[in-house]
Design a protein around this motif. Structure first.
Motif, PDB file in Angstrom:
ATOM      1  N   GLU A 110       0.828  -1.207   0.000  1.00 32.56           N
ATOM      2  CA  GLU A 110       0.000   0.000   0.000  1.00 32.56           C
ATOM      3  C   GLU A 110       0.873   1.274   0.000  1.00 32.56           C
ATOM      4  N   GLY A 111       0.210   2.387  -0.274  1.00 32.00           N
ATOM      5  CA  GLY A 111       0.873   3.686  -0.090  1.00 32.00           C
ATOM      6  C   GLY A 111       1.812   4.110  -1.209  1.00 32.00           C
ATOM      7  N   GLN A 112       1.707   3.452  -2.374  1.00 23.11           N
ATOM      8  CA  GLN A 112       2.529   3.914  -3.519  1.00 23.11           C
ATOM      9  C   GLN A 112       1.719   4.981  -4.242  1.00 23.11           C
ATOM     10  N   PHE A 255       3.411  12.223   5.510  1.00 25.46           N
ATOM     11  CA  PHE A 255       4.862  12.064   5.320  1.00 25.46           C
ATOM     12  C   PHE A 255       5.185  12.017   3.824  1.00 25.46           C
ATOM     13  N   ARG A 256       4.314  11.333   3.066  1.00 23.21           N
ATOM     14  CA  ARG A 256       4.572  11.237   1.623  1.00 23.21           C
ATOM     15  C   ARG A 256       4.366  12.576   0.917  1.00 23.21           C
ATOM     16  N   VAL A 257       3.392  13.346   1.402  1.00 23.73           N
ATOM     17  CA  VAL A 257       3.190  14.686   0.821  1.00 23.73           C
ATOM     18  C   VAL A 257       4.460  15.520   1.035  1.00 23.73           C
ATOM     19  N   LEU A 258       4.986  15.491   2.259  1.00 17.39           N
ATOM     20  CA  LEU A 258       6.200  16.280   2.542  1.00 17.39           C
ATOM     21  C   LEU A 258       7.364  15.786   1.688  1.00 17.39           C
ATOM     22  N   GLU A 259       7.470  14.464   1.574  1.00 24.44           N
ATOM     23  CA  GLU A 259       8.555  13.890   0.784  1.00 24.44           C
ATOM     24  C   GLU A 259       8.471  14.387  -0.667  1.00 24.44           C
ATOM     25  N   ALA A 260       7.253  14.371  -1.215  1.00 26.57           N
ATOM     26  CA  ALA A 260       7.078  14.786  -2.611  1.00 26.57           C
ATOM     27  C   ALA A 260       7.341  16.281  -2.780  1.00 26.57           C
ATOM     28  N   LEU A 261       7.201  17.042  -1.706  1.00 24.86           N
ATOM     29  CA  LEU A 261       7.488  18.484  -1.774  1.00 24.86           C
ATOM     30  C   LEU A 261       8.926  18.762  -1.328  1.00 24.86           C
TER      31      LEU A 261
END
Ligand code: F0G
Length: 486
Positions: A110-112, A255-261
């Motif tokens: 999940e989470g990709q 966390f993924r939003v921050l990572e992508a930004l």
């Protein structure tokens, strides 16, 4: 042949006793009420505080956990994606939800998911180019953000020996639970749904995955009450978002939003509000990142209700119900609940995923709103469907509830609360294919169909419809249609 059967039985029993519980002693559960604050071990299966009845958090002793030095160090986990734990977009951040030992984790990859810059949608919302982003949680294996939470709850359920798991659902939680059960064969899925209240995409998932599907005459709020009673009575593991472990997984969306930004903090996170699990989890994510010292500022949170299911909006914006460090009075919320009972008021919106009048995570959500200087708005079904059409035209699409975030961002922009130069992330919680009936009705040329599905919801027009062109089975007519249409 053993010399003594008693000793065999004793050995088995002994082994059961000494088998290490695959959960971590750096984690514990704690009542969110500061007045109570009672703590419990993570091995206990609880969905409310046994002492005072408030909600529970999973908490950690951060100083006993080996954390990466900086948040951006989590990027390196990508290089270990041949390990199932690091392939998962949830467990890649295991150190930030370390309630289970690595071997105990149940993951289906999940989470990709993807954060996409969406200028076309941004223009509709009123943003400057490059400032609006869409987080596509519909890319999860069961097609919604629920998988982020389900992998965590399922991990806890399995570690605590559950053999059956249940939920009430507007469709996505049930699809997710049914999927984890069918993939892992670890548990039996029992789902409670309000009869006629679930879209076909979601119902078909639960049926295909083999879940025991209990249709209740009533809506989600009725099903939620019944599933809690049933789980209590039969000792079944409950995976709704009152389960604190669910929300641990949902923190990772942030966390993924921050990572992508590139680990920059956006100005706004805009999220649809139903049972208020996501918004609560997002608030907790930022509280913890700040507590650990990974970030020094947090984004503002905007939670968007559907107008026909807007308890949070009513309480927060009109009746001034606040968390106030856990000391805020809930009297107005209780009074509102009684009003709804007396008038037999039921939630009603085309965004069936958020057709909820009694959000179970209300108090955690109020806490998140306070921490993230949040606002709540409501949008009607017309605004939701127009925003949904814009999302579809500008990207990969979403289901109606998800589009509430975009409609809400537009409203906040119109009101001047969000400025055009802010950096805004709208969470698209579910996949376009979850609710084909609504999408086809919006784009249809058949007025009767439009009225049947949407007209009764107060939707009057399909401003951004892409209508199919009907042509006879004739080559020159087909060529004409292609050349002269659109
Ligand atoms: N968007 C979608 C697509 C959902 O399925 C849900 C909730 C929400 C938003 C609201 O999220 O509850 O965290 O505020 N669906 C639940 C379900 C209730 O049963 O699938 P929330």
């Amino acid at each position: 042949m053993p010399s003594c059967w008693c000793s065999v039985l004793f050995d088995i029993h002994f082994q059961l006793l000494v088998t290490p519980v695959p959960l971590n002693d750096v984690a514990f559960q704690r009542c969110i009420s500061p007045k109570c604050g009672e703590t419990f071990s993570v091995e206990q299966v609880l969905t409310s505080c046994p002492k005072c009845g408030d909600l529970l958090d999973v908490r950690y002793e951060w100083d006993r956990i080996e954390l990466p030095e900086k948040l951006s160090d989590f990027q390196q986990m990508w290089s270990r994606r041949n390990e199932p734990r690091r392939f998962s977009g949830v467990w890649r951040f295991h150190e930030l939800l370390p309630f289970a030992k690595p071997d105990a984790i149940v993951t289906v990859g999940e989470g990709q998911t993807l954060l996409q810059k969406a200028d076309q949608v941004g223009e509709y919302v009123g943003m400057q180019p490059g400032q609006l982003f869409l987080q596509y949680e519909g890319m999860n294996p069961s097609g919604s953000f629920k998988d982020n939470g389900m992998t965590a709850a399922f991990t806890h359920a399995k570690a605590t020996g559950a053999k059956q798991a249940a939920c009430a659902s507007t469709g996505n939680t049930s699809a997710s639970l049914a999927m984890y059960c069918s993939v892992t064969r670890a548990m039996r899925a029992i789902i409670f749904i309000g009869s006629g209240r679930i879209s076909y995409g979601k119902l078909s998932q639960a049926l295909d995955y083999g879940a025991l599907t209990v249709q209740i005459t009533g809506d989600f709020d009725d099903a939620m009450v019944r599933v809690r009673e049933t789980c209590e009575e039969l000792g079944i593991y409950l995976v709704n978002s009152v389960n604190p472990f669910r929300l641990e997984g949902q923190k990772t969306i942030m966390f993924r939003v921050l990572e992508a930004l590139n680990w920059e903090i956006p100005d706004w996170i805009v999220v649809p509000g139903g049972n208020l699990g996501n918004s609560s989890a997002f608030g907790k994510a930022f509280m913890e990142l700040k507590e650990i010292g990974y970030i020094d500022r947090v984004p503002r949170l905007a939670i968007i209700n559907a107008a026909g299911a807007d308890t949070l909006h009513e309480l927060h914006e009109r009746r001034n119900v606040r968390w106030l460090d856990g000391e805020g009075s809930m009297a107005a919320a209780d009074a509102y609940s009684i009003e709804m009972d007396e008038e037999n008021r039921k939630a009603s919106t085309i965004a069936s995923a958020i057709e909820i009048n009694r959000p179970v995570n209300l108090r955690k959500c109020l806490r998140a709103l306070e921490f993230c200087d949040g606002v709540v708005r409501h949008v009607n079904d017309q605004e939701i469907l127009d925003a949904k059409a814009k999302v579809g035209a500008g990207g990969m699409g979403c289901e109606p509830a998800s589009a509430a975030s975009v409609a809400g961002a537009k409203l906040l922009r119109d009101q001047g609360v969000i400025s055009s130069s802010d950096r805004v992330v709208c969470i698209l919680t579910g996949h376009l294919l979850k609710d084909p009936t609504t999408t086809v009705a919006y784009h249809t040329t058949d007025q009767a169909k439009f009225n049947e599905v949407l007209g009764k919801r107060g939707v009057r027009r399909a401003s951004f419809a892409n209508r199919a062109v009907a042509v006879p089975n004739d080559l020159s007519e087909i060529i004409n249609a292609i050349q002269f249409c659109g």
